[in-house]
Design a protein around this motif. Structure first.
Motif, PDB file in Angstrom:
ATOM      1  N   PRO A 172       0.805  -1.230   0.000  1.00 25.31           N
ATOM      2  CA  PRO A 172       0.000   0.000   0.000  1.00 25.31           C
ATOM      3  C   PRO A 172       0.835   1.276   0.000  1.00 25.31           C
ATOM      4  O   PRO A 172       0.580   2.193  -0.777  1.00 25.31           O
ATOM      5  CB  PRO A 172      -0.842  -0.135   1.279  1.00 25.31           C
ATOM      6  CG  PRO A 172      -0.989  -1.614   1.467  1.00 25.31           C
ATOM      7  CD  PRO A 172       0.327  -2.197   1.015  1.00 25.31           C
ATOM      8  N   LYS A 195      -6.149  -3.870  -9.526  1.00 22.21           N
ATOM      9  CA  LYS A 195      -6.042  -3.754  -8.075  1.00 22.21           C
ATOM     10  C   LYS A 195      -7.085  -4.608  -7.362  1.00 22.21           C
ATOM     11  O   LYS A 195      -6.803  -5.234  -6.344  1.00 22.21           O
ATOM     12  CB  LYS A 195      -6.176  -2.290  -7.663  1.00 22.21           C
ATOM     13  CG  LYS A 195      -4.969  -1.436  -8.031  1.00 22.21           C
ATOM     14  CD  LYS A 195      -5.268   0.051  -7.924  1.00 22.21           C
ATOM     15  CE  LYS A 195      -5.531   0.473  -6.505  1.00 22.21           C
ATOM     16  NZ  LYS A 195      -5.748   1.941  -6.404  1.00 22.21           N
ATOM     17  N   GLY A 250      -4.502  -5.459  -4.810  1.00 20.21           N
ATOM     18  CA  GLY A 250      -3.991  -4.099  -4.730  1.00 20.21           C
ATOM     19  C   GLY A 250      -2.816  -3.815  -5.633  1.00 20.21           C
ATOM     20  O   GLY A 250      -2.156  -2.769  -5.500  1.00 20.21           O
TER      21      GLY A 250
END
Length: 207
Positions: free
Chosen positions: A113, A157, A162
């Protein structure tokens, strides 16, 4: 359902994709020159283990997925390199400053992330002059391919845990305080260009 997919199904799909034997020459190339104590960011199911040089004394694996870790049982057991599981989150490593001779990241920076935070942490735990070896996919060099990447990235994603298509690997590495000393950028043959713009290289802790 999404939780079960991410916990049990996705790690197996990633393992299947990453164990593609056509990637072996690239994995051998990115692992060349590793030695001493190595941090592997995004260890997965152990696709790089067979390519660790003999000089690699220990690998500390950063792998958040328990399923992926279990899938690596066989390759870890048969490896001549000591492999231990380290911090589960590359964005917040618990390992001490300057405790690694080198780091390895393959097809990982696309998914973390906060990749910038992870690279900052990798730089912190490397010894002065320590090297990050990387093999990643990301933003294509051609504008036409980039436009397509931006259109399909939300789908990528959602389906691939992701995984981003439009991150610039080299820019992120430089921004984290590394100097790239070796670099090869190319499209991987036989794969769609939007997902196969690869960067393979070595970067050293520059300050």
């Amino acid at each position: 359902m999404a939780g079960l997919y991410g916990k049990y199904v996705l790690p197996r799909l990633v393992a299947f994709a990453c164990d593609n034997r056509s990637l072996d020459p690239l994995r051998a190339k990115v692992c060349a020159g590793l030695g001493g104590r190595v941090l592997e960011l995004g260890f997965g199911s152990g696709s790089n283990v067979a390519h660790y040089p003999a000089a690699t004394a220990e690998v500390v694996a950063v792998e958040p997925s328990d399923t992926a870790w279990r899938l690596s049982d066989g390759v870890r057991a048969s490896s001549g390199t000591r492999i231990v599981r380290g911090s589960p989150d590359g964005q917040e490593l618990g390992e001490p400053d300057g405790s690694f001779d080198a780091a390895l990241s393959t097809f990982t920076l696309c998914t973390i992330p906060d990749a910038a935070a992870a690279l900052t942490e990798v730089r912190r735990v490397l010894k002065p002059g320590g090297a990050l070896h990387f093999l990643e996919h990301g933003l294509a060099p051609d504008e036409k391919v980039q436009r397509f990447q931006r259109r399909v990235e939300p789908i990528q994603k959602a389906l691939a845990g992701g995984c981003h298509l439009t991150r610039s690997t080299t820019q992120m590495i430089r921004d984290a305080g590394f100097e790239i000393t070796e670099l090869d950028t190319f499209y991987f043959p036989g794969a769609p260009r939007f997902e196969s713009a690869y960067s393979l290289g070595v970067a050293t802790r520059s300050r």
